[in-house]
Scaffold this motif. Sequence first.
Motif, mmCIF file in Angstrom:
data_model
loop_
_atom_site.group_PDB
_atom_site.id
_atom_site.type_symbol
_atom_site.label_atom_id
_atom_site.label_comp_id
_atom_site.label_asym_id
_atom_site.label_seq_id
_atom_site.Cartn_x
_atom_site.Cartn_y
_atom_site.Cartn_z
ATOM 1 N N HIS A 120 -2.627 -3.032 -3.282
ATOM 2 C CA HIS A 120 -2.804 -4.253 -4.079
ATOM 3 C C HIS A 120 -2.603 -5.440 -3.145
ATOM 4 C CE1 HIS A 120 -3.096 -6.624 -7.710
ATOM 5 N NE2 HIS A 120 -1.969 -7.253 -7.415
ATOM 6 N N ASN A 121 -3.637 -6.266 -3.002
ATOM 7 C CA ASN A 121 -3.635 -7.379 -2.070
ATOM 8 C C ASN A 121 -3.651 -8.696 -2.843
ATOM 9 O OD1 ASN A 121 -3.747 -8.840 0.292
ATOM 10 N ND2 ASN A 121 -5.956 -8.658 0.520
ATOM 11 N N LEU A 122 -2.614 -9.509 -2.679
ATOM 12 C CA LEU A 122 -2.501 -10.800 -3.340
ATOM 13 C C LEU A 122 -2.981 -11.889 -2.392
ATOM 14 C CD1 LEU A 122 0.193 -8.930 -4.064
ATOM 15 C CD2 LEU A 122 0.653 -10.850 -5.580
ATOM 16 N N ILE A 123 -3.823 -12.801 -2.891
ATOM 17 C CA ILE A 123 -4.458 -13.816 -2.051
ATOM 18 C C ILE A 123 -4.262 -15.195 -2.668
ATOM 19 C CG2 ILE A 123 -6.611 -14.557 -0.966
ATOM 20 C CD1 ILE A 123 -7.617 -11.667 -1.391
ATOM 21 N N TRP A 124 -3.889 -16.158 -1.820
ATOM 22 C CA TRP A 124 -3.800 -17.564 -2.228
ATOM 23 C C TRP A 124 -4.764 -18.357 -1.358
ATOM 24 C CZ3 TRP A 124 0.189 -14.208 -1.846
ATOM 25 C CH2 TRP A 124 1.021 -14.059 -2.958
ATOM 26 N N ASN A 125 -5.729 -19.029 -1.970
ATOM 27 C CA ASN A 125 -6.710 -19.832 -1.251
ATOM 28 C C ASN A 125 -6.440 -21.310 -1.478
ATOM 29 O OD1 ASN A 125 -8.302 -17.764 -0.110
ATOM 30 N ND2 ASN A 125 -9.359 -17.459 -2.049
ATOM 31 N N GLY A 126 -6.437 -22.095 -0.381
ATOM 32 C CA GLY A 126 -6.231 -23.530 -0.483
ATOM 33 C C GLY A 126 -7.539 -24.286 -0.335
ATOM 34 N N PRO A 127 -7.559 -25.589 -0.254
ATOM 35 C CA PRO A 127 -6.355 -26.431 -0.259
ATOM 36 C C PRO A 127 -5.745 -26.548 -1.648
ATOM 37 C CG PRO A 127 -8.315 -27.789 -0.228
ATOM 38 C CD PRO A 127 -8.792 -26.369 -0.095
ATOM 39 N N THR A 128 -4.562 -27.163 -1.694
ATOM 40 C CA THR A 128 -3.822 -27.252 -2.944
ATOM 41 C C THR A 128 -4.653 -27.991 -3.999
ATOM 42 O OG1 THR A 128 -2.781 -29.273 -2.147
ATOM 43 C CG2 THR A 128 -1.565 -27.217 -1.827
ATOM 44 N N PRO A 129 -4.558 -27.583 -5.286
ATOM 45 C CA PRO A 129 -3.736 -26.461 -5.754
ATOM 46 C C PRO A 129 -4.359 -25.121 -5.377
ATOM 47 C CG PRO A 129 -5.009 -27.358 -7.565
ATOM 48 C CD PRO A 129 -5.254 -28.259 -6.398
ATOM 49 N N TYR A 130 -3.518 -24.204 -4.917
ATOM 50 C CA TYR A 130 -4.028 -22.930 -4.438
ATOM 51 C C TYR A 130 -4.557 -22.078 -5.586
ATOM 52 C CZ TYR A 130 -2.091 -23.854 0.163
ATOM 53 O OH TYR A 130 -1.832 -24.409 1.389
ATOM 54 N N GLN A 131 -5.700 -21.444 -5.331
ATOM 55 C CA GLN A 131 -6.263 -20.508 -6.287
ATOM 56 C C GLN A 131 -5.728 -19.110 -5.989
ATOM 57 O OE1 GLN A 131 -10.489 -20.874 -5.840
ATOM 58 N NE2 GLN A 131 -10.580 -22.861 -6.867
ATOM 59 N N ARG A 132 -5.318 -18.413 -7.033
ATOM 60 C CA ARG A 132 -4.738 -17.085 -6.861
ATOM 61 C C ARG A 132 -5.741 -16.010 -7.267
ATOM 62 N NH1 ARG A 132 0.651 -17.720 -10.276
ATOM 63 N NH2 ARG A 132 -0.882 -18.773 -11.603
ATOM 64 N N SER A 133 -5.805 -14.952 -6.464
ATOM 65 C CA SER A 133 -6.652 -13.804 -6.778
ATOM 66 C C SER A 133 -5.995 -12.565 -6.182
ATOM 67 C CB SER A 133 -8.072 -13.997 -6.234
ATOM 68 O OG SER A 133 -8.052 -14.092 -4.819
ATOM 69 N N SER A 134 -6.547 -11.416 -6.503
ATOM 70 C CA SER A 134 -6.015 -10.173 -5.963
ATOM 71 C C SER A 134 -7.088 -9.098 -6.000
ATOM 72 C CB SER A 134 -4.778 -9.708 -6.742
ATOM 73 O OG SER A 134 -5.102 -9.457 -8.096
ATOM 74 N N THR A 135 -6.921 -8.118 -5.131
ATOM 75 C CA THR A 135 -7.831 -6.972 -5.068
ATOM 76 C C THR A 135 -7.008 -5.694 -5.112
ATOM 77 O OG1 THR A 135 -9.389 -8.232 -3.698
ATOM 78 C CG2 THR A 135 -9.665 -5.841 -3.772
ATOM 79 N N THR A 136 -7.345 -4.818 -6.037
ATOM 80 C CA THR A 136 -6.692 -3.518 -6.153
ATOM 81 C C THR A 136 -7.667 -2.441 -5.707
ATOM 82 O OG1 THR A 136 -5.426 -4.326 -8.049
ATOM 83 C CG2 THR A 136 -5.483 -1.947 -7.704
ATOM 84 N N ALA A 137 -7.201 -1.509 -4.879
ATOM 85 C CA ALA A 137 -8.075 -0.472 -4.340
ATOM 86 C C ALA A 137 -7.425 0.897 -4.479
ATOM 87 C CB ALA A 137 -8.399 -0.753 -2.874
ATOM 88 N N GLU A 167 0.819 -1.207 0.000
ATOM 89 C CA GLU A 167 0.000 0.000 0.000
ATOM 90 C C GLU A 167 0.855 1.260 0.000
ATOM 91 O OE1 GLU A 167 -2.439 0.057 3.478
ATOM 92 O OE2 GLU A 167 -0.768 -0.265 4.857
ATOM 93 N N VAL A 168 0.296 2.306 -0.590
ATOM 94 C CA VAL A 168 0.887 3.646 -0.591
ATOM 95 C C VAL A 168 -0.131 4.580 0.043
ATOM 96 C CG1 VAL A 168 1.812 5.523 -1.980
ATOM 97 C CG2 VAL A 168 2.208 3.149 -2.679
ATOM 98 N N LEU A 169 0.277 5.288 1.094
ATOM 99 C CA LEU A 169 -0.613 6.178 1.839
ATOM 100 C C LEU A 169 -0.076 7.600 1.739
ATOM 101 C CD1 LEU A 169 -0.777 4.002 5.088
ATOM 102 C CD2 LEU A 169 -2.265 3.828 3.098
ATOM 103 N N ALA A 170 -0.885 8.515 1.223
ATOM 104 C CA ALA A 170 -0.480 9.911 1.091
ATOM 105 C C ALA A 170 -1.546 10.819 1.663
ATOM 106 C CB ALA A 170 -0.227 10.264 -0.379
ATOM 107 N N ASP A 171 -1.134 11.923 2.276
ATOM 108 C CA ASP A 171 -2.099 12.917 2.753
ATOM 109 C C ASP A 171 -1.483 14.309 2.672
ATOM 110 O OD1 ASP A 171 -0.332 12.833 4.860
ATOM 111 O OD2 ASP A 171 -1.759 12.118 6.341
ATOM 112 N N ARG A 172 -2.358 15.315 2.735
ATOM 113 C CA ARG A 172 -1.930 16.705 2.594
ATOM 114 C C ARG A 172 -2.833 17.606 3.425
ATOM 115 N NH1 ARG A 172 1.161 19.664 -1.044
ATOM 116 N NH2 ARG A 172 0.539 21.841 -1.316
ATOM 117 N N ILE A 173 -2.245 18.639 4.003
ATOM 118 C CA ILE A 173 -3.004 19.639 4.734
ATOM 119 C C ILE A 173 -3.509 20.665 3.725
ATOM 120 C CG2 ILE A 173 -2.926 21.383 6.550
ATOM 121 C CD1 ILE A 173 -0.529 19.842 7.719
#
Length: 297
Positions: A189-206, A169-175
């Motif tokens: 950007h959050n990377l996620i691996w869900n099991g059981p094997t074989p692990y499924q890969r997903s991600s969430t961008t915010a 994550e990148v966090l920025a603020d300003r007065i």
Amino acid sequence: MAGLSLTLRAIALGALLLAAQNASAFEAEPEADTPAVCDDIDDAPTDAFGFTDGSGIADLGRGSLGLTLDGNAGVREGRSLSRSGTLQGSYGLLPCLEVSVSAFGGTTRSMIARERLKDRSFGGSLEAKYRLLSHRDHGFGLSLGVETGLERNDDRAIGQFSSYNTAFEVLADRILIPGTLYGAVNVSHNLIWNGPTPYQRSSTTAIGASLAWQVRDGVYLSGEIRHLRQQNSAGFGNHAGHATFVGPGIYWQATDELAISLAYNVQVAGHERGLDRPLDLTNFSRHLVQLDIGWSF
């Protein structure tokens, strides 16, 4: 007389040398009350922006305990309600570096196509945040963070499985108006691996942006907009859906140590891949609520 003159000259020369050494030592010694470059006293509180966070971190040698209660509801067909709690401890380990350890647990109860579903989860995570830029020296604050965690799930429909995640994550603020109006922007950007094997890969961008207005000492009102995208891969490809959320928030600095904040988001736009319907209520919920209680020491 000549000997006395030489003695006086030697004393004067020694005094000058001693004064020069003392002046050099005084210049080299930092002022005790000068704050570190990352400790901006004019920061807005980190939690004053709602779901969006400010760039502030714990001061060196200081820490905090926080309890976060989350709830979300709203699915495409049927109903669903999720509740979770997170207990987090944070500490300023090094100048400009904050480390956090958290433990969490939650439940989800759903009724989808007349089938009752229940999911329980628990886990923990480790997070580090480093403040790269400060308001005083650069006009805005900027922090970088990384978090890794493990979650154990017990789903009545599919059984037990584990999830591993790593978020950047990148966090920025300003007065914007000193003492009155503040702005913050987050990208993660959050990377996620869900099991059981074989692990499924997903991600969430915010991507999120928020304004916080100090209506009185220690009380902030906020409004934010966030856009989330779900991918069925660890990268940015294989798009599964997206959603845009808006909502208000309120923050109260009850005492010097205790702070309470409440934020609400509702999905106002979105789309799920493969469906010609508004909103994405498969990858994201319709309503999100977050209550934070923080104690600093």
